[in-house]
Design a protein around this motif. Structure first.
Motif, PDB file in Angstrom:
ATOM      1  N   PRO A 119       0.885  -1.292  -0.120  1.00 57.02           N
ATOM      2  CA  PRO A 119      -0.049  -0.058   0.088  1.00 57.02           C
ATOM      3  C   PRO A 119       1.037   1.183  -0.052  1.00 57.02           C
ATOM      4  N   SER A 120       0.201   2.375   0.107  1.00 58.47           N
ATOM      5  CA  SER A 120       0.918   3.709  -0.204  1.00 58.47           C
ATOM      6  C   SER A 120       1.343   3.837   1.353  1.00 58.47           C
ATOM      7  N   ARG A 121       2.244   4.379   1.497  1.00 56.81           N
ATOM      8  CA  ARG A 121       2.923   4.851   2.766  1.00 56.81           C
ATOM      9  C   ARG A 121       3.392   6.360   2.980  1.00 56.81           C
ATOM     10  N   SER A 122       3.198   6.850   4.196  1.00 59.28           N
ATOM     11  CA  SER A 122       3.676   8.278   4.492  1.00 59.28           C
ATOM     12  C   SER A 122       5.157   8.168   4.880  1.00 59.28           C
ATOM     13  N   PHE A 123       5.736   9.348   4.795  1.00 61.57           N
ATOM     14  CA  PHE A 123       7.139   9.339   5.117  1.00 61.57           C
ATOM     15  C   PHE A 123       7.583   8.511   6.467  1.00 61.57           C
ATOM     16  N   VAL A 124       6.915   8.861   7.743  1.00 61.13           N
ATOM     17  CA  VAL A 124       7.322   8.261   8.914  1.00 61.13           C
ATOM     18  C   VAL A 124       6.999   6.758   8.762  1.00 61.13           C
ATOM     19  N   GLU A 125       5.846   6.551   8.172  1.00 63.42           N
ATOM     20  CA  GLU A 125       5.488   4.771   8.247  1.00 63.42           C
ATOM     21  C   GLU A 125       6.309   4.183   7.354  1.00 63.42           C
ATOM     22  N   ALA A 126       6.877   4.939   6.171  1.00 63.65           N
ATOM     23  CA  ALA A 126       7.896   4.278   5.328  1.00 63.65           C
ATOM     24  C   ALA A 126       9.189   3.741   6.173  1.00 63.65           C
ATOM     25  N   ILE A 127       9.406   4.558   6.855  1.00 59.95           N
ATOM     26  CA  ILE A 127      10.512   4.474   7.758  1.00 59.95           C
ATOM     27  C   ILE A 127      10.504   3.336   8.607  1.00 59.95           C
ATOM     28  N   LYS A 128       9.381   3.231   9.331  1.00 58.16           N
ATOM     29  CA  LYS A 128       9.133   2.387  10.439  1.00 58.16           C
ATOM     30  C   LYS A 128       8.806   1.093   9.724  1.00 58.16           C
ATOM     31  N   VAL A 129       8.290   0.878   8.534  1.00 53.70           N
ATOM     32  CA  VAL A 129       8.133  -0.243   7.838  1.00 53.70           C
ATOM     33  C   VAL A 129       9.517  -0.940   7.338  1.00 53.70           C
TER      34      VAL A 129
END
Length: 271
Positions: A119-129
């Motif tokens: 799925p699409s990710r936000s900046f912070v979410e992408a770093i966490k994932v």
């Protein structure tokens, strides 16, 4: 974006297709005048005869319309499907939306148009994932997940370089820690991004191997034969380095193109 059309096959929509493809199916007999069609912006499904077939002469002067009741026809279809428990609304628009949403769900496509597994990710979410999947080389990663994390790595590297410049030898440790901490998650994110485009992660693995072993082989060759004929070896080493550099450049450009491409819609061989 060019207009995209769906046509009804039983109770499920088929598409989307550009108008040219729809006309090919009209000429081939797959789509008939009574086939229901829909595109974004329409209030409901309408007969293909209203859009893809030559209209008969205008009979509005006589008070008759050869296509009168088209929307009512779509409404009756929606009403029948509601009675059969296939819809929650008799609105023809809801028929289109419910059918398309059901098709997306069956194919694993989320509301953002991307595969549920990437799925699409936000900046912070992408770093966490990406840190959570530190060395996970299976599965898929959307463009936003990969590129947000790539931006984070670039910013972290800049901060490390600035620290190294201002702190001297003490800053070297900061740069080293950042490089070590982000190396594996960067590679694994690249592999998952390739998987999202239905390509093997060996595009990245091969590039890394070629980078390391190609340079090593050229260096050993120069060291082995340079002693015997330094002048001749100088020209040969320059040629080898040029060829190796061109191969790496072309390979790197290909990887960049793969990274910016949209992922496959629905499942592929990697998830």
């Amino acid at each position: 974006m060019a207009e995209q059309w769906y046509y009804a096959d039983g109770k499920d929509p088929v598409g989307p297709f550009p108008p040219e493809h729809m006309m090919d199916m009209v000429r081939g007999g797959r789509i008939k005048p009574e086939t229901m069609v829909w595109q974004d912006g329409m209030e409901g499904w309408e007969p293909a005869g209203d859009h893809f077939f030559r209209r008969p002469p205008d009979t509005s002067a006589t008070g008759t319309d050869p296509h009168s009741g088209a929307t009512n026809y779509a409404a009756r279809i929606a009403q029948r499907h509601q009675q059969e428990g296939k819809l929650s609304s008799a609105d023809p628009r809801a028929y289109a939306e419910a059918s398309i949403e059901r098709d997306r769900t069956q194919r694993g496509i989320g509301s953002d148009g991307l595969y549920d597994g990437a799925p699409s990710r936000s900046f912070v979410e992408a770093i966490k994932v990406c840190f959570r999947k530190y060395a996970t080389f299976k599965g898929r990663a959307s463009r936003s997940e990969y590129w947000w994390f790539a931006l984070f790595v670039m910013l972290a590297s800049i901060i490390g370089a600035m620290a190294e410049g201002s702190m001297g030898e003490d800053g070297t440790a900061i740069s080293a820690v950042i490089s070590i901490a982000t190396f594996l998650p960067s590679i694994s994110a690249q592999v998952r991004r390739l998987h999202d485009t239905d390509r093997s992660g060996w595009w990245v693995g091969g590039y890394l191997l070629a980078s390391v072993f190609g340079g090593l082989v050229i260096g050993l060759t120069v060291m082995s034969y340079g002693v015997q004929d330094p002048a001749a070896m100088a020209g040969m080493s320059a040629a080898l380095l040029a060829i190796w550099g061109i191969v790496m450049l072309v390979w790197g450009i290909a990887l960049f193109v793969f990274m910016v491409q949209r992922g496959t819609r629905g499942p592929n061989r990697f998830g």
